[in-house]
Design a protein around this motif. Sequence first.
Motif, short mmCIF file in Angstrom:
data_model
loop_
_atom_site.label_atom_id
_atom_site.label_comp_id
_atom_site.label_asym_id
_atom_site.label_seq_id
_atom_site.Cartn_x
_atom_site.Cartn_y
_atom_site.Cartn_z
N PHE A 31 -4.05 -1.79 1.28
CA PHE A 31 -3.86 -3.10 0.66
C PHE A 31 -4.82 -4.10 1.29
CE2 PHE A 31 -1.35 -7.19 0.67
CZ PHE A 31 -1.61 -7.49 -0.66
N ALA A 37 0.84 -1.18 0.00
CA ALA A 37 0.00 0.00 0.00
C ALA A 37 0.88 1.23 0.00
CB ALA A 37 -0.92 0.00 1.22
N GLN A 97 -6.69 -3.16 -3.87
CA GLN A 97 -6.55 -2.05 -2.95
C GLN A 97 -7.84 -1.23 -2.87
OE1 GLN A 97 -3.17 0.02 -4.58
NE2 GLN A 97 -1.68 -1.31 -3.58
N PRO A 137 -2.38 -7.06 -6.75
CA PRO A 137 -2.89 -6.56 -5.47
C PRO A 137 -4.25 -5.88 -5.62
CG PRO A 137 -1.21 -5.08 -6.33
CD PRO A 137 -1.25 -6.26 -7.26
N SER A 184 -3.78 4.45 -0.66
CA SER A 184 -4.63 3.26 -0.71
C SER A 184 -4.37 2.34 0.48
CB SER A 184 -4.40 2.50 -2.02
OG SER A 184 -3.06 2.01 -2.08
#
Length: 523
Positions: free
Chosen positions: A8, A2, A24, A22, A6
């Motif tokens: 994660f 992250a 997010q 990922p 954002s």
Amino acid sequence: MADDTSIFIGASRKPDDSYQEPEQLLLKYGNRHGLVTGATGTGKTVTLQILAEGFSNQGVPVFCADVKGDLSGIAMMGEPKDFLTARAEAIKLDPYEFQEFPVIFWDLFGEQGHPVRATVSEMGPLLLSRLMNLSEAQEGIMNIAFKIADEEGLLLLDMKDLQALLANIAGRADEISARYGNVTKPSVGAIQRNLLVLEQQGGANFFGEPALKIADIMRTTRDGRGAINVLAADKLMMNPRLYSTFLLWLLSELFEVLPEVGDPDKPKLVFFFDEAHLLFDEAPRVLVDRVEQVVRLIRSKGVGVYFVTQNPLDVPETVLAQLGNRIQHALRAYTPREQKAVKTAADTFRPNPDFDCATAITQLGTGEALVSTLEAKGIPSMVQRTLIRPPASRIGPITPQERAKLMAESPVAGQYEKPIDRESAFEILQKKAADAQNAEQRASDRDQQDSGRTRWTLPDFDGPQGSGSRSGDRQPQPRPRAPRPSNRQTVAEAAVKSVVRSMGSSVGRAIVRGILGSLKKGF
């Protein structure tokens, strides 16, 4: 993984069953609300935990309820476990670091956290009526009670204030009915009985002062992390109506108190409403409308609301449409209602051509979820099958000793523990009743004194001219009275009087008969 923009959440699963991309949640859209659903045991609590951790690390305060008691572990450093390490490796979370978070514990009963209180006035007639499940007529009386309290300057702080006001209204039912509509003593009595039940269930601990200050749940630490406010709700869940009404009150207070901020770079506060179905169970339409209004408008105050529940059908469609970020854990599909819930959940996601959403919902493993968040320009992202990241804090509850230590070191320690009982409606009405009783007693005493005196008075004449004496100083002089004739008579006098009376009666009867006879002959 992250950054400053954002949080994660986890990594999406690819067709070859590997987790690479990922997933997010953009902080810019964190106030666009969200929904976390799934059957029991599918990982909703851990998802709530990692979202709270993420927001806290980004400087956003969090308020959440600990329904089962195992969310309290977020205050302690995480511990390495095999399944957590394996999950971190699967989603390529490197390094996987453990962390403890700044937590403030709260409790409506003041047992497992700092006491939480609100005044009766702050709660308002609508939420109180919901809390006590009042009928329409009884809710009308509750509104009248608040109106009279405003007019007469009566502070409604705790339950005894409201009880005293209702008793006063019952005594003035005729007068109040003429002004505001029908107020009956039986309806007032029914409200009083509901207040008694609420008091016995622990509601009396909630109403009073010092009331919770919104600023105390929006604290940040010196290192820039947001405080995570954890409400102990395991005992509170024994009274689910009190639980849901309290959280709705808190949302309403946030809406009323916080200023407009538009669309900030990150939320000012994130609010997690666990067991959200309790808010809507048997709720009247006016209450659902109120929730929809708050959820729709509180976004501009910088507050994000995330509903956590087992079934997406638990949330009304009008509210569901306001929730932009969605995390869907596994659902069972054995009954028709469960199958409908799966279809409803699948239809709310932006489709992914790589898998069938409805089928995937029933096949998700523990810790897996379908995730769709708002991306650029607020457009929902394509739904992804995601393995949720492991938490950095402890999974499971903390010990009573650890809780006591954290409460003692809390920034609000000592501010809410001692209740305050200042002059309010109860004391004012009690004083008025005592004054009225004293006035009635004085009037009764005067009447008794007056009744002990004679109702006749003697005339007061002036004395002889030139005497210089006052009538009040003179003694009354006896007046000579003429001798009264004796009523006694001799035997002879009595005999003569008897003969005369007899003769008079005989002569009188003869004269009357003669007159009547002559009248009769004339007809």
